[in-house]
Design a protein around this motif. Structure first.
Motif, PDB file in Angstrom:
ATOM      1  N   MET A   1       0.841  -1.186   0.000  1.00  0.00           N
ATOM      2  CA  MET A   1       0.000   0.000   0.000  1.00  0.00           C
ATOM      3  C   MET A   1       0.885   1.249   0.000  1.00  0.00           C
ATOM      4  O   MET A   1       1.812   1.368   0.784  1.00  0.00           O
ATOM      5  CB  MET A   1      -0.919  -0.016   1.221  1.00  0.00           C
ATOM      6  N   SER A   2       0.589   2.178  -0.871  1.00  0.00           N
ATOM      7  CA  SER A   2       1.366   3.412  -0.965  1.00  0.00           C
ATOM      8  C   SER A   2       1.033   4.343   0.189  1.00  0.00           C
ATOM      9  O   SER A   2      -0.092   4.392   0.666  1.00  0.00           O
ATOM     10  CB  SER A   2       1.064   4.130  -2.280  1.00  0.00           C
ATOM     11  N   GLN A   3       2.040   5.113   0.581  1.00  0.00           N
ATOM     12  CA  GLN A   3       1.843   6.110   1.630  1.00  0.00           C
ATOM     13  C   GLN A   3       1.251   7.379   1.027  1.00  0.00           C
ATOM     14  O   GLN A   3       1.578   7.760  -0.093  1.00  0.00           O
ATOM     15  CB  GLN A   3       3.187   6.426   2.277  1.00  0.00           C
ATOM     16  N   GLU A   4       0.378   8.024   1.791  1.00  0.00           N
ATOM     17  CA  GLU A   4      -0.194   9.295   1.352  1.00  0.00           C
ATOM     18  C   GLU A   4       0.931  10.296   1.090  1.00  0.00           C
ATOM     19  O   GLU A   4       1.897  10.366   1.839  1.00  0.00           O
ATOM     20  CB  GLU A   4      -1.123   9.829   2.439  1.00  0.00           C
ATOM     21  N   LEU A   5       0.785  11.057   0.020  1.00  0.00           N
ATOM     22  CA  LEU A   5       1.782  12.042  -0.365  1.00  0.00           C
ATOM     23  C   LEU A   5       1.238  13.440  -0.114  1.00  0.00           C
ATOM     24  O   LEU A   5       0.104  13.760  -0.496  1.00  0.00           O
ATOM     25  CB  LEU A   5       2.130  11.890  -1.849  1.00  0.00           C
ATOM     26  N   ILE A   6       2.051  14.258   0.524  1.00  0.00           N
ATOM     27  CA  ILE A   6       1.727  15.666   0.738  1.00  0.00           C
ATOM     28  C   ILE A   6       2.577  16.478  -0.227  1.00  0.00           C
ATOM     29  O   ILE A   6       3.791  16.263  -0.331  1.00  0.00           O
ATOM     30  CB  ILE A   6       2.043  16.109   2.186  1.00  0.00           C
ATOM     31  N   ILE A   7       1.945  17.412  -0.906  1.00  0.00           N
ATOM     32  CA  ILE A   7       2.653  18.308  -1.825  1.00  0.00           C
ATOM     33  C   ILE A   7       2.478  19.738  -1.333  1.00  0.00           C
ATOM     34  O   ILE A   7       1.364  20.166  -1.031  1.00  0.00           O
ATOM     35  CB  ILE A   7       2.095  18.200  -3.267  1.00  0.00           C
ATOM     36  N   VAL A   8       3.581  20.454  -1.251  1.00  0.00           N
ATOM     37  CA  VAL A   8       3.551  21.885  -0.996  1.00  0.00           C
ATOM     38  C   VAL A   8       4.217  22.532  -2.207  1.00  0.00           C
ATOM     39  O   VAL A   8       5.395  22.300  -2.466  1.00  0.00           O
ATOM     40  CB  VAL A   8       4.283  22.258   0.312  1.00  0.00           C
ATOM     41  N   ALA A   9       3.427  23.267  -2.956  1.00  0.00           N
ATOM     42  CA  ALA A   9       3.929  23.915  -4.170  1.00  0.00           C
ATOM     43  C   ALA A   9       3.861  25.424  -3.982  1.00  0.00           C
ATOM     44  O   ALA A   9       2.812  25.965  -3.625  1.00  0.00           O
ATOM     45  CB  ALA A   9       3.108  23.493  -5.374  1.00  0.00           C
ATOM     46  N   ARG A  10       4.986  26.087  -4.205  1.00  0.00           N
ATOM     47  CA  ARG A  10       5.071  27.547  -4.070  1.00  0.00           C
ATOM     48  C   ARG A  10       5.274  28.155  -5.449  1.00  0.00           C
ATOM     49  O   ARG A  10       6.192  27.774  -6.173  1.00  0.00           O
ATOM     50  CB  ARG A  10       6.227  27.927  -3.148  1.00  0.00           C
ATOM     51  N   ILE A  11       4.395  29.071  -5.789  1.00  0.00           N
ATOM     52  CA  ILE A  11       4.445  29.747  -7.079  1.00  0.00           C
ATOM     53  C   ILE A  11       4.564  31.239  -6.802  1.00  0.00           C
ATOM     54  O   ILE A  11       3.762  31.793  -6.033  1.00  0.00           O
ATOM     55  CB  ILE A  11       3.159  29.484  -7.903  1.00  0.00           C
ATOM     56  N   GLU A  12       5.553  31.873  -7.406  1.00  0.00           N
ATOM     57  CA  GLU A  12       5.674  33.318  -7.276  1.00  0.00           C
ATOM     58  C   GLU A  12       5.516  33.933  -8.658  1.00  0.00           C
ATOM     59  O   GLU A  12       6.318  33.677  -9.565  1.00  0.00           O
ATOM     60  CB  GLU A  12       7.003  33.723  -6.662  1.00  0.00           C
ATOM     61  N   ALA A  13       4.476  34.733  -8.796  1.00  0.00           N
ATOM     62  CA  ALA A  13       4.204  35.401 -10.064  1.00  0.00           C
ATOM     63  C   ALA A  13       5.115  36.610 -10.221  1.00  0.00           C
ATOM     64  O   ALA A  13       5.515  37.230  -9.234  1.00  0.00           O
ATOM     65  CB  ALA A  13       2.746  35.853 -10.105  1.00  0.00           C
ATOM     66  N   LYS A  14       5.432  36.938 -11.463  1.00  0.00           N
ATOM     67  CA  LYS A  14       6.089  38.212 -11.721  1.00  0.00           C
ATOM     68  C   LYS A  14       5.105  39.302 -11.316  1.00  0.00           C
ATOM     69  O   LYS A  14       3.883  39.151 -11.490  1.00  0.00           O
ATOM     70  CB  LYS A  14       6.471  38.323 -13.191  1.00  0.00           C
ATOM     71  N   SER A  15       5.615  40.403 -10.768  1.00  0.00           N
ATOM     72  CA  SER A  15       4.746  41.426 -10.177  1.00  0.00           C
ATOM     73  C   SER A  15       3.671  41.946 -11.136  1.00  0.00           C
ATOM     74  O   SER A  15       2.544  42.207 -10.722  1.00  0.00           O
ATOM     75  CB  SER A  15       5.571  42.576  -9.626  1.00  0.00           C
ATOM     76  N   GLU A  16       3.991  42.046 -12.396  1.00  0.00           N
ATOM     77  CA  GLU A  16       3.022  42.560 -13.363  1.00  0.00           C
ATOM     78  C   GLU A  16       2.071  41.468 -13.875  1.00  0.00           C
ATOM     79  O   GLU A  16       1.185  41.750 -14.677  1.00  0.00           O
ATOM     80  CB  GLU A  16       3.747  43.232 -14.540  1.00  0.00           C
ATOM     81  N   GLN A  17       2.241  40.240 -13.393  1.00  0.00           N
ATOM     82  CA  GLN A  17       1.447  39.110 -13.880  1.00  0.00           C
ATOM     83  C   GLN A  17       0.621  38.436 -12.787  1.00  0.00           C
ATOM     84  O   GLN A  17       0.103  37.338 -12.989  1.00  0.00           O
ATOM     85  CB  GLN A  17       2.373  38.071 -14.535  1.00  0.00           C
TER      86      GLN A  17
END
Length: 96
Positions: A1-17
């Protein structure tokens, strides 16, 4: 049985976008939450720096998360924000 996976994804937009990136990230919520193995998929925006977004995700397994990473809606997001993102970092984590 696979272990539950936690994902933390950080996205930084360019200021004008910021608006573009936020709009495209919001489009991911509904289709991703319907995917097999998606237990939680929540988007957050930093209160001090509105260019910073964070996904907190819970998946039944890494294999099912990989299916998500190859989904059409994620590919559409990547294409739409190709020149609008300054930083994208993903951490695969396990609960301790």
């Amino acid at each position: 049985m696979s272990q539950e996976l936690i994902i933390v994804a950080r996205i930084e937009a360019k200021s004008e976008q910021i608006g573009l990136v936020k709009g495209e990230l919001l489009k991911l919520l509904v289709p991703t939450r319907k995917e097999e193995g998606c237990l939680q998929y929540d988007l957050h925006q930093d209160n001090e720096n509105p260019a910073v977004f964070l996904f907190y995700e819970r998946w039944e397994s890494r294999e099912l998360w990989q299916v998500h990473m190859n989904s059409a809606h994620l590919a559409e997001y990547l294409k739409a924000t190709e020149d609008a993102v300054a930083l994208f970092a993903v951490n695969e984590m396990s609960k301790v």
